[in-house]
Design an enzyme around this catalytic site. Structure first.
Site, PDB file in Angstrom:
ATOM      1  N   LYS A   1       6.743   7.224  -4.771  1.00 17.60           N
ATOM      2  CA  LYS A   1       7.909   6.427  -4.381  1.00 17.60           C
ATOM      3  C   LYS A   1       9.010   7.304  -3.764  1.00 17.60           C
ATOM      4  O   LYS A   1       9.729   6.858  -2.856  1.00 17.60           O
ATOM      5  CB  LYS A   1       8.444   5.660  -5.586  1.00 17.60           C
ATOM      6  CG  LYS A   1       7.473   4.587  -6.091  1.00 17.60           C
ATOM      7  CD  LYS A   1       7.131   3.571  -5.004  1.00 17.60           C
ATOM      8  CE  LYS A   1       6.311   2.416  -5.522  1.00 17.60           C
ATOM      9  NZ  LYS A   1       6.023   1.402  -4.486  1.00 17.60           N
TER      10      LYS A   1
ATOM     11  N   TYR B   1       3.393   8.347  -9.815  1.00 19.90           N
ATOM     12  CA  TYR B   1       4.125   7.175  -9.329  1.00 19.90           C
ATOM     13  C   TYR B   1       5.477   7.593  -8.759  1.00 19.90           C
ATOM     14  O   TYR B   1       5.856   7.189  -7.647  1.00 19.90           O
ATOM     15  CB  TYR B   1       4.313   6.184 -10.474  1.00 19.90           C
ATOM     16  CG  TYR B   1       5.084   4.941 -10.081  1.00 19.90           C
ATOM     17  CD1 TYR B   1       4.472   3.930  -9.345  1.00 19.90           C
ATOM     18  CD2 TYR B   1       6.421   4.778 -10.446  1.00 19.90           C
ATOM     19  CE1 TYR B   1       5.179   2.790  -8.978  1.00 19.90           C
ATOM     20  CE2 TYR B   1       7.131   3.639 -10.090  1.00 19.90           C
ATOM     21  CZ  TYR B   1       6.503   2.651  -9.356  1.00 19.90           C
ATOM     22  OH  TYR B   1       7.209   1.524  -8.994  1.00 19.90           O
TER      23      TYR B   1
END
Length: 276
Positions: A160, A156
């Site tokens: 990002k 994750y």
């Protein structure tokens, strides 16, 4: 840059729920007509009804950002309905949390396919439209985790961080084309991101739930920050004071001091997850 008008046309991906819904509601409240783009038709149509009940304008178009044909179909609908597109908000995303040694590579690919390549897919089809118009604005939704990573969320965090880097690149690349690029990096707030969370760590799932619940701001306030930042054509849109402070420390402190600080702050989390 062209000044904001009272009749913007705005596309929001992942707008059927959570932050995407809040972003759609915010722009609609500012006299924009909003295209609610999502894979969830019933929820997306419900958002449109809520906007219309408040006197705003919105319509739903099904869109899977991982499928280029689906995006092409979205663009066709928009071209038939609108004379111009003012703002593209790339919000759709998912979450993941696992230890690096056990997280399946298929999960890495799932996260990257949606969080990063989905935005790339959208930009590749919308940037030519903005160039032809001579103006446009893109808001990419990343995360505070893309600036100051959280342990045990490597896929994750990486996705990002890639969105932040992509946004910075596009900000520079598209400046001469009169296309603004902003990146929204919210910290934890109460949303439905947890519903998409893939993890083998029950403790992490519970911890994230607590962090969501304890957030000092909600999705509506995050959407307000996004709207104000995009209106001023700012690049980096941060939402949480704690996140702002940590990012400033990362930029200003020698890295070994920064890592010492972060390791101290995340000691309990790392201890809990190592016990699983």
């Amino acid at each position: 840059m062209k000044p904001i008008t009272q009749s913007q046309n705005v596309v929001v991906t992942g707008a059927a729920s959570g932050l995407g819904k809040a972003l759609a509601l915010k722009w609609a409240s500012q006299h924009a007509e909003v295209c609610v783009a999502d894979i969830n038709k019933p929820a997306g149509e419900q958002v449109c009804q809520e906007i219309q009940a408040l006197g705003g304008k919105a319509f739903f178009v099904p869109c899977d950002i991982t499928n280029t044909d689906s995006i092409t179909a979205l663009v066709q609908v928009l071209n038939e309905r609108w004379q111009h597109i003012d703002v593209l908000i790339n919000n759709a995303g998912v979450a993941s949390a696992d230890k690096i040694e056990v997280e399946p590579i298929l999960q890495w690919r799932w996260v990257m396919e949606i969080n990063l390549f989905g935005i790339v897919n959208m930009c590749q089809q919308f940037v030519p439209i903005f160039k032809q118009q001579g103006v446009g604005s893109i808001v990419n939704v990343a995360s505070q985790a893309g600036l100051t990573p959280i342990p045990f969320m490597s896929s994750y965090n990486a996705s990002k961080a890639a969105v932040v880097s992509l946004s910075e690149t596009l900000r520079i690349e598209l400046a001469d084309d009169n296309i603004n690029v902003s990146v929204l990096c919210p910290g934890f707030f109460k949303t439905n991101l947890g519903s998409s969370l893939r993890t083998q760590l029950p403790t992490m799932e519970k911890l994230l739930g607590k962090l969501f619940d304890k957030s000092p701001i909600n999705a509506t306030q995050v959407a307000d920050i996004a709207y104000q930042g995009e209106s001023k054509k700012q690049f980096l849109l941060l939402t949480h004071q704690q996140g702002k402070r940590l990012y400033q420390l990362k930029r200003l402190l020698p890295l070994h001091w920064y890592f010492k600080l972060v390791l101290k702050q995340t000691h309990r989390l790392r201890q809990l997850l190592r016990e699983e």
